[in-house]
Design an enzyme around this catalytic site. Structure first.
Site, PDB file in Angstrom:
ATOM      1  N   GLU A  31       2.073  -2.212  -3.221  1.00  0.00           N
ATOM      2  CA  GLU A  31       3.369  -1.606  -3.565  1.00  0.00           C
ATOM      3  C   GLU A  31       3.558  -1.638  -5.072  1.00  0.00           C
ATOM      4  OE1 GLU A  31       6.052   0.161  -1.947  1.00  0.00           O
ATOM      5  OE2 GLU A  31       6.127   0.369  -4.119  1.00  0.00           O
ATOM      6  N   GLY A  33       6.017  -0.115  -6.596  1.00  0.00           N
ATOM      7  CA  GLY A  33       7.440  -0.012  -6.935  1.00  0.00           C
ATOM      8  C   GLY A  33       8.198  -1.166  -6.296  1.00  0.00           C
ATOM      9  N   PHE A  35       9.644  -3.324  -3.240  1.00  0.00           N
ATOM     10  CA  PHE A  35       9.197  -3.570  -1.876  1.00  0.00           C
ATOM     11  C   PHE A  35      10.198  -2.981  -0.872  1.00  0.00           C
ATOM     12  CE2 PHE A  35       8.174  -5.512   2.045  1.00  0.00           C
ATOM     13  CZ  PHE A  35       6.797  -5.640   1.999  1.00  0.00           C
ATOM     14  N   GLY A  36       9.651  -2.256   0.112  1.00  0.00           N
ATOM     15  CA  GLY A  36      10.509  -1.654   1.137  1.00  0.00           C
ATOM     16  C   GLY A  36      10.615  -0.144   1.002  1.00  0.00           C
ATOM     17  N   GLY A  37      10.215   0.391  -0.153  1.00  0.00           N
ATOM     18  CA  GLY A  37      10.123   1.844  -0.307  1.00  0.00           C
ATOM     19  C   GLY A  37      11.456   2.554  -0.497  1.00  0.00           C
ATOM     20  N   CYS A  39      13.545   4.608   1.518  1.00  0.00           N
ATOM     21  CA  CYS A  39      14.689   4.624   2.443  1.00  0.00           C
ATOM     22  C   CYS A  39      15.559   3.393   2.230  1.00  0.00           C
ATOM     23  CB  CYS A  39      14.188   4.705   3.877  1.00  0.00           C
ATOM     24  SG  CYS A  39      15.501   4.727   5.091  1.00  0.00           S
ATOM     25  N   HIS A 451      35.739  13.688  29.541  1.00  0.00           N
ATOM     26  CA  HIS A 451      36.936  14.391  29.076  1.00  0.00           C
ATOM     27  C   HIS A 451      37.940  13.374  28.556  1.00  0.00           C
ATOM     28  CE1 HIS A 451      39.957  17.474  28.742  1.00  0.00           C
ATOM     29  NE2 HIS A 451      40.808  16.651  29.346  1.00  0.00           N
TER      30      HIS A 451
HETATM   31  C1  LIG Z   1      18.621   9.780  -1.786  1.00  0.00           C
HETATM   32  C2  LIG Z   1      17.817   9.918  -0.519  1.00  0.00           C
HETATM   33  C3  LIG Z   1      18.457   9.868   0.702  1.00  0.00           C
HETATM   34  C4  LIG Z   1      17.721   9.995   1.868  1.00  0.00           C
HETATM   35  N1  LIG Z   1      18.399   9.960   3.053  1.00  0.00           N
HETATM   36  C5  LIG Z   1      17.707  10.099   4.198  1.00  0.00           C
HETATM   37  C6  LIG Z   1      18.378  10.050   5.452  1.00  0.00           C
HETATM   38  O1  LIG Z   1      19.599   9.869   5.532  1.00  0.00           O
HETATM   39  N2  LIG Z   1      17.642  10.197   6.568  1.00  0.00           N
HETATM   40  C7  LIG Z   1      16.290  10.395   6.534  1.00  0.00           C
HETATM   41  O2  LIG Z   1      15.674  10.547   7.587  1.00  0.00           O
HETATM   42  N3  LIG Z   1      15.638  10.450   5.359  1.00  0.00           N
HETATM   43  C8  LIG Z   1      16.305  10.296   4.200  1.00  0.00           C
HETATM   44  N4  LIG Z   1      15.640  10.327   3.021  1.00  0.00           N
HETATM   45  C9  LIG Z   1      14.174  10.503   3.025  1.00  0.00           C
HETATM   46  C10 LIG Z   1      13.462   9.173   3.325  1.00  0.00           C
HETATM   47  O3  LIG Z   1      13.921   8.188   2.415  1.00  0.00           O
HETATM   48  C11 LIG Z   1      11.953   9.348   3.183  1.00  0.00           C
HETATM   49  O4  LIG Z   1      11.524  10.388   4.030  1.00  0.00           O
HETATM   50  C12 LIG Z   1      11.209   8.078   3.578  1.00  0.00           C
HETATM   51  O5  LIG Z   1      11.711   6.953   2.914  1.00  0.00           O
HETATM   52  C13 LIG Z   1       9.709   8.226   3.284  1.00  0.00           C
HETATM   53  O6  LIG Z   1       9.057   7.041   3.663  1.00  0.00           O
HETATM   54  P1  LIG Z   1       7.536   6.789   3.280  1.00  0.00           P
HETATM   55  O7  LIG Z   1       7.139   5.533   3.989  1.00  0.00           O
HETATM   56  O8  LIG Z   1       6.729   8.001   3.473  1.00  0.00           O
HETATM   57  O9  LIG Z   1       7.525   6.538   1.712  1.00  0.00           O
HETATM   58  P2  LIG Z   1       8.344   5.478   0.771  1.00  0.00           P
HETATM   59  O10 LIG Z   1       9.376   4.734   1.523  1.00  0.00           O
HETATM   60  O11 LIG Z   1       8.730   6.254  -0.392  1.00  0.00           O
HETATM   61  O12 LIG Z   1       7.219   4.424   0.407  1.00  0.00           O
HETATM   62  C14 LIG Z   1       6.184   4.741  -0.450  1.00  0.00           C
HETATM   63  C15 LIG Z   1       5.957   3.572  -1.383  1.00  0.00           C
HETATM   64  O13 LIG Z   1       4.648   3.730  -1.955  1.00  0.00           O
HETATM   65  C16 LIG Z   1       4.665   3.241  -3.281  1.00  0.00           C
HETATM   66  N5  LIG Z   1       3.534   3.846  -3.990  1.00  0.00           N
HETATM   67  C17 LIG Z   1       3.323   5.153  -4.245  1.00  0.00           C
HETATM   68  N6  LIG Z   1       2.123   5.329  -4.844  1.00  0.00           N
HETATM   69  C18 LIG Z   1       1.561   4.102  -4.953  1.00  0.00           C
HETATM   70  C19 LIG Z   1       0.323   3.639  -5.470  1.00  0.00           C
HETATM   71  N7  LIG Z   1      -0.579   4.467  -5.970  1.00  0.00           N
HETATM   72  N8  LIG Z   1       0.088   2.310  -5.416  1.00  0.00           N
HETATM   73  C20 LIG Z   1       0.993   1.447  -4.906  1.00  0.00           C
HETATM   74  N9  LIG Z   1       2.166   1.833  -4.389  1.00  0.00           N
HETATM   75  C21 LIG Z   1       2.449   3.149  -4.409  1.00  0.00           C
HETATM   76  C22 LIG Z   1       6.030   3.665  -3.813  1.00  0.00           C
HETATM   77  O14 LIG Z   1       6.430   2.820  -4.857  1.00  0.00           O
HETATM   78  C23 LIG Z   1       6.917   3.543  -2.561  1.00  0.00           C
HETATM   79  O15 LIG Z   1       7.648   2.332  -2.549  1.00  0.00           O
HETATM   80  C24 LIG Z   1      16.324  10.174   1.817  1.00  0.00           C
HETATM   81  C25 LIG Z   1      15.670  10.210   0.596  1.00  0.00           C
HETATM   82  C26 LIG Z   1      16.398  10.071  -0.573  1.00  0.00           C
HETATM   83  C27 LIG Z   1      15.684  10.093  -1.895  1.00  0.00           C
END
Ligand SMILES: Cc1cc2nc3c(=O)[nH]c(=O)nc-3n(C[C@H](O)[C@H](O)[C@H](O)COP(=O)(O)OP(=O)(O)OC[C@H]3O[C@@H](n4cnc5c(N)ncnc54)[C@H](O)[C@@H]3O)c2cc1C
Ligand SMILES: NC(=O)c1ccc[n+]([C@@H]2O[C@H](COP(=O)([O-])OP(=O)(O)OC[C@H]3O[C@@H](n4cnc5c(N)ncnc54)[C@H](O)[C@@H]3O)[C@@H](O)[C@H]2O)c1
Length: 470
Positions: A31, A33, A35-37, A39, A451
């Protein structure tokens, strides 16, 4: 160089893959960035924790016409912000500590890693790891358009705007999609003067036209929405504010002063951040890592053994429930190579937590009509007003609508689009019907509908399905 059974890039949805079945294996989670990404830290969860108080603040506007006088007398921004992020940051920290310190078989790498081969990864500092299986769950990031001035400190994305030191008095939002609609609602309800610069004629253009058009009307009534306007540049003013130069459809120039600018112009997959192209993984036209239905990463159209991708980096949907679903599929497939599962992307729903709230699933009317041309079928369309049901009367609702689309003869539900109070909850029975193959007529008449609950508006929409030509 350390070798692992499994390496996961990204601690958002990727983190859920570390289940007890892996207890006797070595895992690297990477990670770069927080932790937890997305969402948890900067996406779905904090935004909705802001949306709920925003709804409460807006209740004052609704209540008066029903005979209850409420007043929104102020927002304690720092209290609100700190309550939300105290909760979120502690969840993120606890997850980090659990992975970093408490699980003996898991190593956490807190920097960016990039592919150097199909099963090898390296950091900029030179740390190298290899793994039998690699899961790419590296997400997406905000796009900043090439507009002069967007590097000013007053300019934010959704990553930073929720942690502002103080609530801005005036905010300019660039964009007219999901993030623009949600933050316009949040900040405006809390008392910020919001202006949106939207390139096209309507907001939320990816949705069904009826919803996009009606939502734009509502948006125009509650915020300053400059449709068909383009921001040309943003300049800093001496008092700490900024001035944006904006051009309208007929070339007319306009200045918008703001304390904060929010850029909400889409998100791009982090394929470049993991170095996907350098090792020859296939990419889609919009830069996502290409995967097959089993979530296997492709090269020249064929699966790369032991490399998987999920979530925003490979999905066109950019939604958390899709990323979670794909993570469950990858989790199964890693452990059951002889009986792979496919992801189910047939009926992906979404909700926009704006005002009024919006929820959608399946085809838009335009897409349904295209499908009908291809299949030689006919489309039945019904639009039901919340205000036509008893609960809608109780609310004196003049906005809410449920639009359903079905195949005329079979009643197969093709799509549903809801705008109004609790749209994201009201749509769930339709999502369920679509997934389990329940037709509109059986769904409407084959069960009780409480209802006078608001769900009666869904029942009535299903009952009034009619072909456009009749
Ligand atoms: C403001 C906002 C509101 C949202 N609201 C909603 C909602 O209400 N409902 C919904 O369904 N979706 C919503 N979304 C979308 C949702 O957040 C994303 O679809 C979801 O979090 C994606 O998850 P993921 O696991 O693919 O990636 P992420 O959770 O983004 O995790 C990816 C992680 O990988 C890390 N990373 C990237 N490249 C590297 C690398 N080379 N080396 C090490 N680490 C790396 C990043 O730092 C990041 O923490 C929202 C998004 C935003 C921005
Ligand atoms: N409730 C939810 O599920 C939720 C909430 C927020 C975000 N998200 C996810 O995050 C993704 C990203 O959200 P988003 O709102 O940034 O993207 P979006 O694709 O929804 O909207 C982007 C907007 O920016 C405009 N735009 C693009 N380039 C521009 C430019 N150069 N100048 C002016 N306008 C420009 C587009 O026309 C569009 O209106 C969404 O697609 C969604 O999947 C989901």
């Amino acid at each position: 160089m350390t070798h692992y059974d499994l390496a996961i890039i990204g601690s958002g949805s990727g983190n859920t893959i570390i289940t007890p079945e892996w207890d006797d294996k070595r895992i690297a989670i990477i990670e770069g960035g927080t932790f937890g990404g997305t969402c948890l830290n900067v996406g779905c969860i904090p935004t909705k924790m802001f949306v709920y108080p925003a709804e409460l603040a807006r209740a004052a506007d609704e209540a008066g016409r029903l005979g209850v006088d409420l007043q929104h007398t102020g927002t304690r921004w720092t209290d609100l912000r700190d309550r939300i992020f105290t909760r979120i940051d502690s969840i993120s920290d606890a997850g980090r500590v659990y992975r970093a310190d408490e699980l003996q078989h898991v190593d956490l790498y807190e920097e960016d890693l990039r592919f150097t081969g199909d099963h090898s990864l390296r950091t900029n500092a030179g740390t190298e790891i290899t793994a039998d299986q690699v899961v790419v769950a590296a997400g997406s990031r905000a796009v900043i358009p090439d507009i002069p001035g967007l590097d000013l400190p007053q300019v934010h994305t959704s990553d930073t705007v929720m942690r502002l030191e103080e609530q801005p008095r005036r905010m300019l939002i660039i964009g007219g999609g999901y993030i623009a609609a949600e933050f316009a609602h949040i900040f405006s309800a809390l008392g910020t003067d919001v202006t949106l610069a939207v390139r096209s004629g309507h907001m939320l253009r990816s949705l069904d036209d009826t919803i996009s058009e009606r939502f734009t009307e509502k948006a125009l009534a509650q915020w300053k929405v400059l449709t068909r306007h383009q921001v040309d540049r943003v300049d800093a003013n001496a008092d700490g504010s900024v001035t944006a130069n904006v051009t309208g459809p007929d070339g007319t120039a306009l200045s918008v002063e703001a304390d904060v600018v929010l850029v909400a112009t889409g998100r791009t997959p982090n394929s470049d951040r993991v170095g996907a192209a350098a090792v020859g993984f296939d990419e889609t036209e919009d830069g996502r890592i290409a995967v097959d239905p089993f979530q296997r990463v492709l090269r020249d159209g064929k699966p790369v053994p032991g490399v998987w991708a999920l979530g925003d980096i490979s999905s066109p949907f950019q939604l958390k429930h899709v990323a979670n679903h794909e993570a469950r599929v990858v989790s199964h497939n890693l452990l059951h190579p002889e009986a792979l599962h496919t992801s189910d992307h047939r009926y992906v729903p979404a909700a926009v937590f704006t005002r009024p709230q919006i929820a959608t699933v399946g085809l838009t009317e335009e897409q349904a009509l295209e499908r009908a041309e291809r299949t030689g079928s006919r489309v039945a369309v019904a639009v039901q007003q919340y205000g036509s049901t008893a609960y809608g009367w109780a609310m004196e609702d003049t906005t809410g609508i449920v639009k359903v689309l079905a195949e005329e003869d079979s009643g197969i539900i093709l799509g549903a689009h809801i705008m109004g109070h609790e749209a994201s909850n009201l749509i769930q029975p339709i999502i369920q019907a679509m997934h389990f193959g329940l037709d509109a007529f059986t769904m409407a008449r084959g069960q009780y509908w409480i209802h006078p609950a608001l769900t009666e508006v869904v029942e009535n929409a299903l009952l009034s399905l009619k072909a456009p030509s009749t």
